[in-house]
Enzyme design. Structure first.
Site, PDB file in Angstrom:
ATOM      1  CD  GLU A 296      -2.396   1.287   2.771  1.00  0.00           C
ATOM      2  OE1 GLU A 296      -3.458   1.900   2.874  1.00  0.00           O
ATOM      3  OE2 GLU A 296      -1.837   0.736   3.743  1.00  0.00           O
ATOM      4  CG  HIS A 297       1.461   3.825   2.846  1.00  0.00           C
ATOM      5  ND1 HIS A 297       1.264   5.143   2.497  1.00  0.00           N
ATOM      6  CD2 HIS A 297       0.358   3.438   3.518  1.00  0.00           C
ATOM      7  CE1 HIS A 297       0.086   5.544   2.951  1.00  0.00           C
ATOM      8  NE2 HIS A 297      -0.483   4.522   3.568  1.00  0.00           N
ATOM      9  CG  ASP A 329      -1.515   7.955   6.138  1.00  0.00           C
ATOM     10  OD1 ASP A 329      -1.952   7.340   5.147  1.00  0.00           O
ATOM     11  OD2 ASP A 329      -0.750   7.448   6.972  1.00  0.00           O
TER      12      ASP A 329
END
Length: 396
Positions: A296-297, A329
Site C-alpha cells: 500500500e505504502h 495520509d
C-alpha cells in the site's frame, strides 16, 4: 517480533472471515434496518433510535469544532482538491478513416463513502474520498460511519463542507451491505469507497458483484527501502506511525545497509509489533523485493529516490527520500485510500478517475470504403449476417 525474511503472506486476510461476513451481508439484504439495528447493538454496544444523522445533529456537531481544526481541514482540502483537479481527464476526441470518435467522461450519480471508526477517528478519510468525488461532479454522496452515539465534529464539518446528502450511524460489514443494497433508511448507491478493517474489506469484496467498489483497502501496509544514507531513527518512527493502525499492519524494511538493519532492530526489539527486516544485495534487488510485495505504502529512503522510483512497478503510493509516509495520509495531495493485499499489482490509489466513467462515441458520416468492407467481412466471418447488412445498407 523481528522476522528476518520477506513476508510470505499478510498478517490477516479477509478470506478468513468471508463466511461470517457473508451471513451479515445476507441478513442486511433481507431484513434492512432491523438487521442494522441488531448488528450495531451486538458489535458496537449502541442502541440506535435513528439510523440517519439529522441535519440538525450534523450542524450542532460541526459548530463544536475548534477554529484551528477547521483551518487545518480547509488547508488540506485545497491541497487534495488541487491534486485531483490537476489529473482530471479532459474530454477526448479524434478521427480516422472518415469516422469521428472519442470519449466523454461522466460522473457517477450516487456514491457511498465508508469512514472507519472504532479506537481512532478518521475525518481525513472523508476528505480523501469526498473531494475527488466532488471534483468528478458526483451530486449525491452518502456516508456511513460508526458514531458511538454521536457524530464526530470534524466529520460533521467536512460533511457540511462537501454537501453530503446523508450520514448513517453504522459501521462494519453491515454498513457496506446497507450501502450496496439499500434499506428503509439507507440509500442504495452505485459505488462504495473507503478503507476499513478486514470485515469491511470482506464485505466490499462480497457486494462487488452487485455494486462498484474502489478496491481492497486494509489492513494497512508499509514497505521501506533504505540505503546507508538513510536515518534509522526516522525509519523506525515511520514504521511505528503506520503501526498505530494495529497489530494487523504489515511493516517491512528492506535495506542494503547492515548498519540500518542493526539499528532498527535494536529500536524495535521491545515492541509488540511485528517487523520484517530484510537484507538486499543492492538497490535493484531491494526494489524487486518491494515490487513482489506490492505494498500500500512504499517509502524510498535512498540517496537517489527519483532514480529508484523508475524501478517501482507495484505500490499504492510512494514517498521519496526523507518525506514521511504519514504525509500521504493527511496533506500531500495524493489519496490515502490505497490498495492492500497485493492489489497494487493491478490497481492504484483512489483518484478522481474512480468517480468517472468513460463513455465512448463514434460518428461515421462518410467512412472509407476499405474500413466498411473490413467490418462487413468480419461480421460475415463470425456469422452475423444482419450485422453486415446493417452496415452495408448505409454505406455500400
Amino acid at each position: 517480533m523481528i522476522i528476518k525474511e520477506l513476508p510470505k503472506s499478510r498478517p490477516i486476510s479477509f478470506d478468513q472471515v468471508l463466511d461470517k461476513v457473508s451471513e451479515i451481508v445476507g441478513k442486511v439484504k433481507r431484513e434492512g434496518d432491523k438487521a442494522l439495528i441488531e448488528f450495531t447493538e451486538k458489535f458496537d454496544g449502541i442502541k440506535l433510535d435513528n439510523i440517519k444523522v439529522t441535519k440538525e445533529e450534523i450542524h450542532a456537531a460541526a459548530s463544536l469544532l475548534s477554529e484551528d481544526i477547521k483551518k487545518a481541514i480547509d488547508v488540506v482540502s485545497e491541497q487534495i482538491k488541487e491534486f485531483h483537479t490537476s489529473i482530471k481527464p479532459p474530454q477526448i476526441g479524434g478521427g480516422k478513416s472518415g469516422v469521428d470518435f472519442g470519449i466523454i467522461w461522466t460522473p457517477l450519480e450516487k456514491v457511498g463513502i465508508y469512514v472507519p471508526g472504532g479506537k481512532k477517528l478518521y475525518p481525513s478519510t472523508l476528505l480523501m474520498a469526498g473531494i475527488p468525488a466532488i471534483v468528478a461532479g458526483v451530486e449525491e454522496i452518502y456516508v456511513a460511519t460508526p458514531t458511538k452515539g454521536k457524530i464526530d465534529p470534524a466529520i460533521a464539518y467536512i460533511a457540511e463542507k462537501l454537501n453530503v446528502k446523508e450520514i448513517y450511524k453504522i459501521g462494519g460489514a453491515q454498513a457496506i451491505a446497507a450501502l450496496a443494497y439499500g434499506t428503509e433508511s439507507v440509500k442504495k448507491v452505485d459505488k462504495i469507497v473507503g478503507p476499513g478493517n478486514v470485515y469491511v474489506q470482506a464485505a466490499k469484496y462480497i457486494v462487488s458483484k452487485d455494486v462498484g467498489i474502489d478496491g481492497i483497502e486494509g489492513p494497512t501496509e508499509l514497505v521501506i527501502v533504505a540505503d546507508d544514507s538513510a536515518n534509522s531513527e526516522e525509519i523506525y518512527l515511520d514504521l511505528l506511525a503506520q503501526g498505530e493502525h494495529g497489530n494487523s499492519t504489515l511493516l517491512v524494511l528492506i535495506s542494503t545497509s547492515d548498519r540500518i538493519l542493526r539499528e532498527v532492530e535494536e529500536k524495535a526489539s521491545g515492541s509488540d509489533l511485528t517487523f520484517y527486516l530484510v537484507k538486499a544485495r543492492d538497490l535493484e534487488e531491494a526494489i524487486t523485493y518491494a515490487n513482489s510485495i506490492a505494498p500500500e505504502h512504499l517509502s524510498l529512503q535512498v540517496s537517489s529516490p527519483r532514480e529508484a522510483l523508475k524501478m517501482v512497478r507495484n505500490a499504492g503510493a510512494v514517498t521519496l527520500g526523507r518525506t514521511p509516509p504519514a504525509i500521504i495520509d493527511y496533506s500531500a495531495g495524493p489519496d490515502h485510500i490505497l490498495p492492500t493485499n497485493s492489489w497494487a499489482k493491478f490497481k492504484g490509489g483512489l483518484t478522481v478517475y474512480d468517480f468517472l466513467k468513460p463513455i465512448s462515441f463514434a460518428q461515421a458520416t462518410n467512412p472509407d470504403k476499405e474500413l466498411i468492407n473490413a467490418a462487413i467481412t468480419l461480421a460475415r466471418y463470425e456469422g452475423f449476417e444482419i450485422h453486415s447488412k446493417s452496415i452495408g445498407e448505409r454505406y455500400v
